[in-house]
Write a protein that holds these residues in place. Structure first.
Motif, PDB file in Angstrom:
ATOM      1  N   PRO A  29     -43.907  -4.118  18.478  1.00 37.55           N
ATOM      2  CA  PRO A  29     -42.624  -4.825  18.422  1.00 37.55           C
ATOM      3  C   PRO A  29     -42.811  -6.298  18.066  1.00 37.55           C
ATOM      4  O   PRO A  29     -43.865  -6.889  18.342  1.00 37.55           O
ATOM      5  N   ALA A  30     -41.771  -6.875  17.470  1.00 36.28           N
ATOM      6  CA  ALA A  30     -41.828  -8.287  17.093  1.00 36.28           C
ATOM      7  C   ALA A  30     -40.427  -8.874  17.083  1.00 36.28           C
ATOM      8  O   ALA A  30     -39.448  -8.182  16.793  1.00 36.28           O
ATOM      9  N   ALA A  31     -40.367 -10.160  17.367  1.00 37.92           N
ATOM     10  CA  ALA A  31     -39.105 -10.892  17.316  1.00 37.92           C
ATOM     11  C   ALA A  31     -38.742 -11.157  15.859  1.00 37.92           C
ATOM     12  O   ALA A  31     -39.606 -11.200  14.979  1.00 37.92           O
ATOM     13  N   GLU A  34     -40.612 -13.945  14.134  1.00 42.65           N
ATOM     14  CA  GLU A  34     -41.982 -13.555  13.773  1.00 42.65           C
ATOM     15  C   GLU A  34     -41.981 -12.666  12.532  1.00 42.65           C
ATOM     16  O   GLU A  34     -42.822 -12.814  11.645  1.00 42.65           O
ATOM     17  N   SER A  61     -33.559  -2.236  18.102  1.00 40.22           N
ATOM     18  CA  SER A  61     -33.698  -3.614  18.576  1.00 40.22           C
ATOM     19  C   SER A  61     -33.120  -3.750  19.971  1.00 40.22           C
ATOM     20  O   SER A  61     -32.322  -2.929  20.421  1.00 40.22           O
ATOM     21  N   ARG A  68     -34.067 -11.547  19.711  1.00 39.98           N
ATOM     22  CA  ARG A  68     -33.886 -10.140  19.360  1.00 39.98           C
ATOM     23  C   ARG A  68     -35.239  -9.607  18.889  1.00 39.98           C
ATOM     24  O   ARG A  68     -35.865 -10.165  17.990  1.00 39.98           O
ATOM     25  N   THR A  69     -35.663  -8.513  19.528  1.00 38.68           N
ATOM     26  CA  THR A  69     -36.952  -7.902  19.226  1.00 38.68           C
ATOM     27  C   THR A  69     -36.723  -6.534  18.594  1.00 38.68           C
ATOM     28  O   THR A  69     -35.881  -5.762  19.065  1.00 38.68           O
ATOM     29  N   TYR A  70     -37.476  -6.257  17.553  1.00 38.44           N
ATOM     30  CA  TYR A  70     -37.379  -4.969  16.849  1.00 38.44           C
ATOM     31  C   TYR A  70     -38.637  -4.158  17.091  1.00 38.44           C
ATOM     32  O   TYR A  70     -39.725  -4.708  17.230  1.00 38.44           O
ATOM     33  N   ARG A  71     -38.464  -2.850  17.149  1.00 43.06           N
ATOM     34  CA  ARG A  71     -39.582  -1.925  17.274  1.00 43.06           C
ATOM     35  C   ARG A  71     -39.331  -0.743  16.353  1.00 43.06           C
ATOM     36  O   ARG A  71     -38.192  -0.441  16.001  1.00 43.06           O
TER      37      ARG A  71
END
Length: 112
Positions: A29-31, A34, A61, A68-71
């Motif tokens: 996961p990343a913001a 990023e 997300s 907000r972080t997405y995976r």
């Protein structure tokens, strides 16, 4: 329904930026900030790409405060992988039959 979902997955993956975002999310996961860093585009443009990926089920997300972080969502990729596997299997069968035909034809020619 599955065909429509599959169309949306392939349409989303047709874009190089979205493929790069998916490739980055494979590592974890990343913001948004990023994820946007390596691209020469605005943060809203990157967020639009992420929304496309989310709308077709490739990513998910969550928001914690202002971040907000997405995976990656493996189920979305499995749909494309399953379809590609079915296509590969069909072509392998066709090529095996062609190989058998050519071998039989070659052996028939050697006997004449």
């Amino acid at each position: 329904m599955v065909d429509h979902q599959l169309d949306r997955v392939f349409q989303a993956l047709a874009d190089a930026t979205r493929r790069e975002l998916v490739a980055r999310l494979v590592t974890g996961p990343a913001a948004v900030k990023e994820l946007a860093q390596p691209f020469a585009m605005s943060l809203p443009a990157v967020m639009q790409h992420l929304r496309v990926l989310e709308s077709c089920g490739l990513v998910a997300s969550e928001k914690a405060g202002r971040v907000r972080t997405y995976r990656l969502e493996p189920a979305g990729l499995r749909l494309a992988e399953q379809w590609l596997g079915e296509q590969r299997t069909g072509w392998e069968h066709r090529l095996d039959r062609l190989g058998g035909f050519l071998t039989a034809d070659r052996q028939k020619g050697n006997r004449s």
